[in-house]
Design an enzyme around this catalytic site. Structure first.
Site, PDB file in Angstrom:
ATOM      1  CG  HIS A  34      58.448  12.072  34.100  1.00 14.93           C
ATOM      2  ND1 HIS A  34      59.528  12.689  33.507  1.00 14.93           N
ATOM      3  CD2 HIS A  34      58.935  10.943  34.683  1.00 14.93           C
ATOM      4  CE1 HIS A  34      60.622  11.993  33.747  1.00 14.93           C
ATOM      5  NE2 HIS A  34      60.293  10.920  34.455  1.00 14.93           N
ATOM      6  CG  HIS A  37      59.705   9.724  30.048  1.00 17.30           C
ATOM      7  ND1 HIS A  37      59.074   9.713  31.267  1.00 17.30           N
ATOM      8  CD2 HIS A  37      60.645   8.742  30.104  1.00 17.30           C
ATOM      9  CE1 HIS A  37      59.595   8.763  32.027  1.00 17.30           C
ATOM     10  NE2 HIS A  37      60.557   8.165  31.345  1.00 17.30           N
ATOM     11  CD  GLN A  61      65.772  -1.734  32.740  1.00 18.15           C
ATOM     12  OE1 GLN A  61      65.913  -1.918  31.530  1.00 18.15           O
ATOM     13  NE2 GLN A  61      65.712  -0.507  33.262  1.00 18.15           N
ATOM     14  CD  GLU A 148      73.281  15.457  29.814  1.00 11.00           C
ATOM     15  OE1 GLU A 148      73.195  16.287  30.753  1.00 11.00           O
ATOM     16  OE2 GLU A 148      74.016  15.625  28.825  1.00 11.00           O
ATOM     17  CG  ASP A 150      68.099   7.201  34.427  1.00 11.70           C
ATOM     18  OD1 ASP A 150      68.118   6.905  35.636  1.00 11.70           O
ATOM     19  OD2 ASP A 150      67.058   7.465  33.806  1.00 11.70           O
ATOM     20  CG  MET A 188      60.495  16.402  36.268  1.00 14.06           C
ATOM     21  SD  MET A 188      59.531  16.836  34.800  1.00 14.06           S
ATOM     22  CE  MET A 188      58.869  18.419  35.336  1.00 14.06           C
ATOM     23  CB  SER A 190      58.729   6.894  36.905  1.00 17.77           C
ATOM     24  OG  SER A 190      58.763   7.231  35.534  1.00 17.77           O
ATOM     25  NE  ARG A 191      63.906   4.448  40.662  1.00 13.69           N
ATOM     26  CZ  ARG A 191      65.145   4.025  40.840  1.00 13.69           C
ATOM     27  NH1 ARG A 191      65.922   4.629  41.727  1.00 13.69           N
ATOM     28  NH2 ARG A 191      65.610   3.010  40.142  1.00 13.69           N
TER      29      ARG A 191
END
Length: 284
Positions: A34, A37, A61, A148, A150, A188, A190-191
């Site tokens: 998205h 990234h 992971q 940032e 994560d 933003m 992916s989830r």
């Protein structure tokens, strides 16, 4: 843009990119790209001569209760997005290429990985640290770029690079890029695609409640009270639960019960519908 699926091909292509002393920026991803990234790719292009992006859905992971098979995979679409952004090389290995038969090594970063998401997802950051260590050794980038959003992952990777003397890139060349947000402030991710329209609208309460908590803390309010109010706001907005809401030191991620004015981070993980959202913001 070239694509490599095997390590020997990757190394040949990386050597070609390095001709004349050119610099390489690495953007590691698990795909399902998205704008967050793509912002990393743009930042890497500004800082380096060439960008290498990786797409690898890393099985180590994912925990036993997390559906690895359900993670979105859209390699052709992602590759087209990367090429449009000027990425020079895509590293898209198979699981067997990363973890060949007989692979027995694990990278574990204690302390910084143990609380927050590490408490809810045992072994998750071992998987992150192991695969990123391998990516650094495979690509040997001059700089690496991570979002940032994560923030705990970024702290784990920086600690790993420092402790294992991964000098190319060293901890100072691991660049944290500010979180990219939707118009209503939601980070933003992916989830977000898993949210129903109703839950997506309610999810905007997360960044709003965080900003209110930060204002209270920076204004001299009691940290515990601000965090309790944040949790109450989220539950009232329709979130099912709050895994954690914590104020932590911005480097070590050690929890703080009071705000001294030194750089800190507010970190939150909360569940809405069947989706777990995480976010963090700077304090001070």
């Amino acid at each position: 843009m070239q694509t490599a699926h095997a390590l020997d091909v990757l190394r040949t292509q990386v050597d070609r990119l390095r001709t004349g002393g050119a610099t390489i920026g690495l953007v590691p991803t698990m795909g399902a790209l998205h704008q967050g990234h793509l912002t990393l790719v743009r930042r890497a292009r500004e800082a380096c001569d060439h960008v290498v992006a990786s797409i690898f859905v890393n099985p180590t992971q994912f925990g036993p209760n997390e559906d690895l098979d359900a993670y979105p995979r859209q390699l052709a679409e992602d590759a087209a997005m990367l090429e449009a952004e000027g990425c020079a090389l895509l590293w898209a290995p198979t699981v067997e290429e990363i973890y060949p038969d007989g692979f027995v090594t694990n990278v574990s970063v204690r302390e910084v990985s143990e609380g927050l998401c590490g408490a809810a997802r045992p072994g998750h950051f071992d998987g992150v640290a192991t695969v990123v260590c391998k990516l650094f050794n495979q690509v040997r980038p001059d700089m690496a770029f991570f979002g940032e959003k994560d923030f705990q992952q970024l702290a784990v990777i920086r600690a790993m690079a420092r402790d294992l003397d991964l000098t190319q890139p060293h901890v100072l060349s691991i660049i944290g890029v500010p979180t990219v947000r939707e118009a209503d402030g939601l980070a933003m991710s992916s989830r977000n695609r898993y949210l129903s329209p109703e839950n997506r609208a309610a999810a905007a309460a997360l960044p709003q409640a965080m900003k209110q908590a930060i204002a209270a803390i920076e204004g001299g309010g009691e940290v515990g009270a601000a965090l309790a109010e944040l949790e109450s706001e989220l539950l009232g907005a329709g979130f099912a639960s709050v895994d954690y809401a914590a104020l932590a030191d911005a480097t070590s991620l050690r929890p703080l019960t009071a705000f001294s004015g030194a750089a800190a981070r507010l970190l939150v993980a909360a569940r809405i519908g069947g989706t777990r959202l995480i976010d963090n913001m700077a304090v001070g």
